[in-house]
Enzyme design. Structure first.
Site, PDB file in Angstrom:
ATOM      1  N   LYS A 186       3.783  -2.043   1.875  1.00  0.00           N
ATOM      2  CA  LYS A 186       4.620  -0.906   1.528  1.00  0.00           C
ATOM      3  C   LYS A 186       5.423  -0.389   2.734  1.00  0.00           C
ATOM      4  CE  LYS A 186       3.338  -0.865  -2.789  1.00  0.00           C
ATOM      5  NZ  LYS A 186       2.197  -1.733  -3.075  1.00  0.00           N
TER       6      LYS A 186
HETATM    7  C1  PLP Z   1       1.271  -1.316  -4.464  1.00  0.00           C
HETATM    8  C2  PLP Z   1       1.461  -0.643  -5.750  1.00  0.00           C
HETATM    9  C3  PLP Z   1       0.475   0.161  -6.337  1.00  0.00           C
HETATM   10  C4  PLP Z   1      -0.932   0.222  -5.831  1.00  0.00           C
HETATM   11  O1  PLP Z   1      -1.088   0.562  -4.508  1.00  0.00           O
HETATM   12  P1  PLP Z   1      -2.358   0.044  -3.675  1.00  0.00           P
HETATM   13  O2  PLP Z   1      -2.332   0.947  -2.481  1.00  0.00           O
HETATM   14  O3  PLP Z   1      -2.111  -1.384  -3.329  1.00  0.00           O
HETATM   15  O4  PLP Z   1      -3.554   0.253  -4.496  1.00  0.00           O
HETATM   16  C5  PLP Z   1       0.775   0.856  -7.488  1.00  0.00           C
HETATM   17  N1  PLP Z   1       1.982   0.743  -8.080  1.00  0.00           N
HETATM   18  C6  PLP Z   1       2.945  -0.030  -7.564  1.00  0.00           C
HETATM   19  C7  PLP Z   1       4.271  -0.102  -8.259  1.00  0.00           C
HETATM   20  C8  PLP Z   1       2.720  -0.781  -6.404  1.00  0.00           C
HETATM   21  O5  PLP Z   1       3.670  -1.587  -5.943  1.00  0.00           O
END
Ligand code: PLP
Length: 398
Positions: A186
């Site tokens: 992210k």
């Molecule tokens: C990465 C992601 C999540 C979940 O996040 P994590 O921290 O990996 O649990 C939820 N929604 C979207 C759209 C994502 O890309």
């Protein structure tokens, strides 16, 4: 990959002090921690950056979704409308709280189509989760109007668009609640971690209590003396994540500026190609620019173009083929294969939801002819040159 590219001595400096106190836990231990509260500080600056009243740091973006749905009192018997194009966690979170996910189509932003929401509403619909995919916002103005009209709650899944905005208002702050993820991929990362934003004190309290076994965190003497009103679980963020988050958040503006510059340069390379169109973005200045998405007139042309780019070492993703981000490709979800025998799918009181490709014609068409390229913070001249050469060769085969 943005934030992960920039991990360095700033992050290390933030957490070094924790190895002196030995306190990695976010709550209590007031004497031992010597006034150091990393998660609390991260929450404060995060809320301020996004122009939100309250922020709660949690263990992941997935748990953030579950906590937010719980705080919003979404549960068994409720339906939640989600876009067909999203990471699986959005649907999993709805099932985790015992509710039914209802699939809706996307529009030319590649995000939830506001015009398809009314088609999916039933007396059981309680909430909508718009997801800002691949760095750019959904049409939130229209989505909020539809939600208001039908009295639906809005939880924004902003895991992929940290720093995006529409006319100056940050994504993640339009709905009653918004969530962020700080996993490795992210925009800013703490390894694992998440954040919840809300302007509603009651929702904040419910989320805060739920994410830590109901603790009200009011005791100034000892955690053991905290009061509690509701049951919860453990989805806490720790101090190491908080410290890294503080350093990463200070880099966010630099990340966004670099991504936007690189995206614009690649856009300029691709723009002259006949028939090539870029994804619609509600406010072009507010794209967090983690990705560049463009489409060609037909799926065949997109495939040909993708192959030609690949031959020159330039990767793009066609999300209609993607394993984890498109509902029709989730064979275990479609076969309702949950960890436990009983689930919202087997609850007879629930309406049978359809996850058929026929229900999402725009996603089937658009995603099939859209190619998405990841944008990095660091894209040296040699890389840009390679993209220019690949695009020129790929354009010839169209
Ligand atoms: C990465 C992601 C999540 C979940 O996040 P994590 O921290 O990996 O649990 C939820 N929604 C979207 C759209 C994502 O890309």
């Amino acid at each position: 990959m943005a934030g992960a590219e920039l991990i360095g001595k700033e992050e290390l400096k933030e957490i070094e002090v924790l190895f002196e106190t030995g306190i990695f836990a976010r709550y209590s231990l007031d004497k031992e921690r010597q006034g150091i509260w990393k998660v609390r500080d991260f929450e404060k600056v995060f809320a301020k950056y996004f122009g939100s009243q309250y922020a709660l740091g949690v263990s992941s973006g997935s748990s953030a979704l579950k906590i937010a749905l719980t705080a919003l009192d979404v549960g068994p018997g409720d339906e939640v409308i989600c876009p067909a194009f999203t990471f699986m966690a959005t649907y999993e979170a709805v099932l985790e709280v015992g509710a039914m996910p209802v699939m809706a189509d996307i529009d030319d932003t590649l995000n939830l189509d506001p015009d398809d929401i009314p088609n999916k509403i039933t007396p059981r619909t309680k909430a909508i989760i718009p997801v800002h995919m691949c760095g750019a916002p959904a049409r939130m103005d229209k989505i909020m109007r539809v939600a208001k009209k039908h009295k639906l709650l809005v939880l924004e899944d902003n895991a992929q668009a940290c720093g995006a905005s529409i006319k100056g208002k940050m994504t993640g702050t339009f709905g009653q609640m918004g969530i962020f993820s700080f996993d490795h991929y992210k925009t800013i990362t703490t390894g694992e971690g998440g954040m919840i934003l809300t302007d509603d004190l009651d929702l904040y309290h419910r989320a805060e209590w739920y994410h830590d076994h109901g603790h009200d965190h009011l005791s100034t003497v000892s955690r053991a003396l905290d009061g509690r009103t509701i049951l919860g679980f453990n989805y806490r963020m720790n101090e190491i994540q908080g410290g890294i988050g503080l350093a990463q958040l200070r880099k966010l503006n630099r990340v966004l500026a670099a991504q936007r510059k690189n995206k614009a340069a690649i856009e300029a390379i691709l723009a002259p190609i006949p028939g090539l169109k870029f994804r619609a973005v509600p406010d072009p200045n507010g794209d967090s620019a983690t990705h560049l998405a463009f489409n060609l007139p037909t799926a065949e042309q997109a495939k040909t173009f993708q192959k030609a780019l690949k031959a020159e070492g330039i990767d793009t993703v066609c999300f209609k083929d993607n394993f984890w981000h498109y509902v029709p490709n989730w064979e275990h979800f479609l076969s309702k294969s949950t960890a436990q025998t009983k689930s919202p799918f087997t609850d007879r009181r629930n309406r049978k939801a359809t996850y058929s490709r026929k229900a999402i014609p725009r996603a089937e068409d658009l995603l099939g002819r859209t190619l998405i390229m990841g944008i990095s913070v660091k894209m040296p001249a040699a890389r840009m040159k390679a993209i220019r050469k690949a695009a020129a060769n790929a354009a010839k085969v169209l």
